[in-house]
Design a protein around this motif. Sequence first.
Motif, PDB file in Angstrom:
ATOM      1  N   GLU A  71       0.871  -1.167   0.000  1.00 39.35           N
ATOM      2  CA  GLU A  71       0.000   0.000   0.000  1.00 39.35           C
ATOM      3  C   GLU A  71       0.909   1.218   0.000  1.00 39.35           C
ATOM      4  O   GLU A  71       1.820   1.323   0.824  1.00 39.35           O
ATOM      5  CB  GLU A  71      -0.919   0.014   1.228  1.00 39.35           C
ATOM      6  CG  GLU A  71      -1.974  -1.070   1.188  1.00 39.35           C
ATOM      7  CD  GLU A  71      -2.951  -0.963   2.344  1.00 39.35           C
ATOM      8  OE1 GLU A  71      -3.504   0.141   2.562  1.00 39.35           O
ATOM      9  OE2 GLU A  71      -3.153  -1.987   3.018  1.00 39.35           O
ATOM     10  N   PHE A  72       0.652   2.134  -0.940  1.00 38.55           N
ATOM     11  CA  PHE A  72       1.443   3.355  -1.081  1.00 38.55           C
ATOM     12  C   PHE A  72       0.668   4.543  -0.524  1.00 38.55           C
ATOM     13  O   PHE A  72      -0.515   4.708  -0.811  1.00 38.55           O
ATOM     14  CB  PHE A  72       1.745   3.641  -2.556  1.00 38.55           C
ATOM     15  CG  PHE A  72       2.775   2.740  -3.166  1.00 38.55           C
ATOM     16  CD1 PHE A  72       4.072   3.188  -3.371  1.00 38.55           C
ATOM     17  CD2 PHE A  72       2.452   1.451  -3.544  1.00 38.55           C
ATOM     18  CE1 PHE A  72       5.026   2.366  -3.950  1.00 38.55           C
ATOM     19  CE2 PHE A  72       3.393   0.616  -4.123  1.00 38.55           C
ATOM     20  CZ  PHE A  72       4.683   1.069  -4.326  1.00 38.55           C
ATOM     21  N   PHE A  73       1.376   5.368   0.228  1.00 43.68           N
ATOM     22  CA  PHE A  73       0.825   6.607   0.770  1.00 43.68           C
ATOM     23  C   PHE A  73       1.652   7.773   0.251  1.00 43.68           C
ATOM     24  O   PHE A  73       2.799   7.596  -0.166  1.00 43.68           O
ATOM     25  CB  PHE A  73       0.856   6.584   2.301  1.00 43.68           C
ATOM     26  CG  PHE A  73      -0.010   5.517   2.892  1.00 43.68           C
ATOM     27  CD1 PHE A  73      -1.344   5.764   3.172  1.00 43.68           C
ATOM     28  CD2 PHE A  73       0.503   4.250   3.141  1.00 43.68           C
ATOM     29  CE1 PHE A  73      -2.158   4.774   3.693  1.00 43.68           C
ATOM     30  CE2 PHE A  73      -0.304   3.253   3.667  1.00 43.68           C
ATOM     31  CZ  PHE A  73      -1.633   3.515   3.944  1.00 43.68           C
ATOM     32  N   LEU A  74       1.089   8.960   0.328  1.00 42.67           N
ATOM     33  CA  LEU A  74       1.781  10.185  -0.043  1.00 42.67           C
ATOM     34  C   LEU A  74       2.017  10.998   1.213  1.00 42.67           C
ATOM     35  O   LEU A  74       1.129  11.102   2.066  1.00 42.67           O
ATOM     36  CB  LEU A  74       0.930  10.997  -1.028  1.00 42.67           C
ATOM     37  CG  LEU A  74       1.475  12.370  -1.414  1.00 42.67           C
ATOM     38  CD1 LEU A  74       2.702  12.224  -2.301  1.00 42.67           C
ATOM     39  CD2 LEU A  74       0.402  13.190  -2.106  1.00 42.67           C
ATOM     40  N   ALA A  75       3.210  11.562   1.324  1.00 44.86           N
ATOM     41  CA  ALA A  75       3.520  12.481   2.424  1.00 44.86           C
ATOM     42  C   ALA A  75       4.281  13.669   1.868  1.00 44.86           C
ATOM     43  O   ALA A  75       5.261  13.501   1.138  1.00 44.86           O
ATOM     44  CB  ALA A  75       4.338  11.787   3.509  1.00 44.86           C
ATOM     45  N   ARG A  76       3.811  14.845   2.199  1.00 45.42           N
ATOM     46  CA  ARG A  76       4.512  16.078   1.848  1.00 45.42           C
ATOM     47  C   ARG A  76       5.420  16.435   3.010  1.00 45.42           C
ATOM     48  O   ARG A  76       4.984  16.425   4.166  1.00 45.42           O
ATOM     49  CB  ARG A  76       3.515  17.213   1.626  1.00 45.42           C
ATOM     50  CG  ARG A  76       2.796  17.161   0.318  1.00 45.42           C
ATOM     51  CD  ARG A  76       3.698  17.647  -0.781  1.00 45.42           C
ATOM     52  NE  ARG A  76       2.948  17.993  -1.979  1.00 45.42           N
ATOM     53  CZ  ARG A  76       3.483  18.673  -2.962  1.00 45.42           C
ATOM     54  NH1 ARG A  76       4.710  19.124  -2.879  1.00 45.42           N
ATOM     55  NH2 ARG A  76       2.787  18.932  -4.032  1.00 45.42           N
ATOM     56  N   VAL A  77       6.671  16.738   2.715  1.00 45.49           N
ATOM     57  CA  VAL A  77       7.623  17.144   3.749  1.00 45.49           C
ATOM     58  C   VAL A  77       8.265  18.451   3.314  1.00 45.49           C
ATOM     59  O   VAL A  77       8.368  18.736   2.120  1.00 45.49           O
ATOM     60  CB  VAL A  77       8.695  16.054   4.019  1.00 45.49           C
ATOM     61  CG1 VAL A  77       8.055  14.809   4.598  1.00 45.49           C
ATOM     62  CG2 VAL A  77       9.470  15.707   2.771  1.00 45.49           C
ATOM     63  N   SER A  78       8.673  19.233   4.281  1.00 46.21           N
ATOM     64  CA  SER A  78       9.298  20.509   3.952  1.00 46.21           C
ATOM     65  C   SER A  78      10.601  20.646   4.713  1.00 46.21           C
ATOM     66  O   SER A  78      10.836  19.967   5.703  1.00 46.21           O
ATOM     67  CB  SER A  78       8.359  21.668   4.282  1.00 46.21           C
ATOM     68  OG  SER A  78       8.047  21.664   5.657  1.00 46.21           O
ATOM     69  N   GLY A  79      11.411  21.543   4.212  1.00 46.42           N
ATOM     70  CA  GLY A  79      12.688  21.803   4.864  1.00 46.42           C
ATOM     71  C   GLY A  79      13.764  20.829   4.426  1.00 46.42           C
ATOM     72  O   GLY A  79      13.498  19.787   3.850  1.00 46.42           O
ATOM     73  N   ALA A  80      14.988  21.223   4.693  1.00 44.39           N
ATOM     74  CA  ALA A  80      16.125  20.364   4.364  1.00 44.39           C
ATOM     75  C   ALA A  80      16.190  19.210   5.359  1.00 44.39           C
ATOM     76  O   ALA A  80      15.936  19.391   6.548  1.00 44.39           O
ATOM     77  CB  ALA A  80      17.415  21.176   4.408  1.00 44.39           C
ATOM     78  N   HIS A  81      16.499  18.059   4.855  1.00 48.03           N
ATOM     79  CA  HIS A  81      16.588  16.878   5.711  1.00 48.03           C
ATOM     80  C   HIS A  81      17.955  16.236   5.552  1.00 48.03           C
ATOM     81  O   HIS A  81      18.401  15.984   4.438  1.00 48.03           O
ATOM     82  CB  HIS A  81      15.517  15.853   5.341  1.00 48.03           C
ATOM     83  CG  HIS A  81      14.129  16.336   5.585  1.00 48.03           C
ATOM     84  ND1 HIS A  81      13.556  16.333   6.828  1.00 48.03           N
ATOM     85  CD2 HIS A  81      13.201  16.857   4.758  1.00 48.03           C
ATOM     86  CE1 HIS A  81      12.332  16.821   6.753  1.00 48.03           C
ATOM     87  NE2 HIS A  81      12.095  17.147   5.497  1.00 48.03           N
TER      88      HIS A  81
END
Length: 184
Positions: free
Chosen positions: A110-120
Amino acid sequence: MPDALTYGLGPDWVPGPDGVPFRRAARVILVDEADRVLLVRGHDAGEVTRSWWFTVGGGLDAGEDVRAGAAREVLEETGIVVDPEELVGPVLTRSALFDFARVTCRQDEEFFLARVSGAHAFTDDGWTELERDVLDEVRWWDLDALDAAVAGGAVVYPTPLPELVRTLLDGWDGTTPHLDESSL
């Protein structure tokens, strides 16, 4: 058939009804503020000349909720924290049949989407011994560059990933397509 554990596959791989090692998995399509997708490049433990790009994720623990497993995998494989409740989807389900470490495996994902921000800053602190052996690179991909890499011969799983990400950039429409994919 040899025992899958002989080849370094973890205990989450169990023989399916057909004897093929099987597991359930959760995967996350991580997209940053520049609409780039985070992918991992790995190679086959049994044939090191074979490599491919894929999304973050992996096998679910026994009884584990798929969203919790997805968030755990993101943390283990990247060091990025995502809230299971903020995962979008599932945006895709996939049944994959593939060879790895000279073993034919089947995985339902199962695939989900996640938005992330900032440098990691990525960390491999949560990687297993097998992951340390076969994972080669973690990289943010611009979708046009990813298309060009695929046109140049790079292998990406799931194969329609760039197109899928493009459809998700403006929001998920609530549908969950299914993909049967075999690399055999």
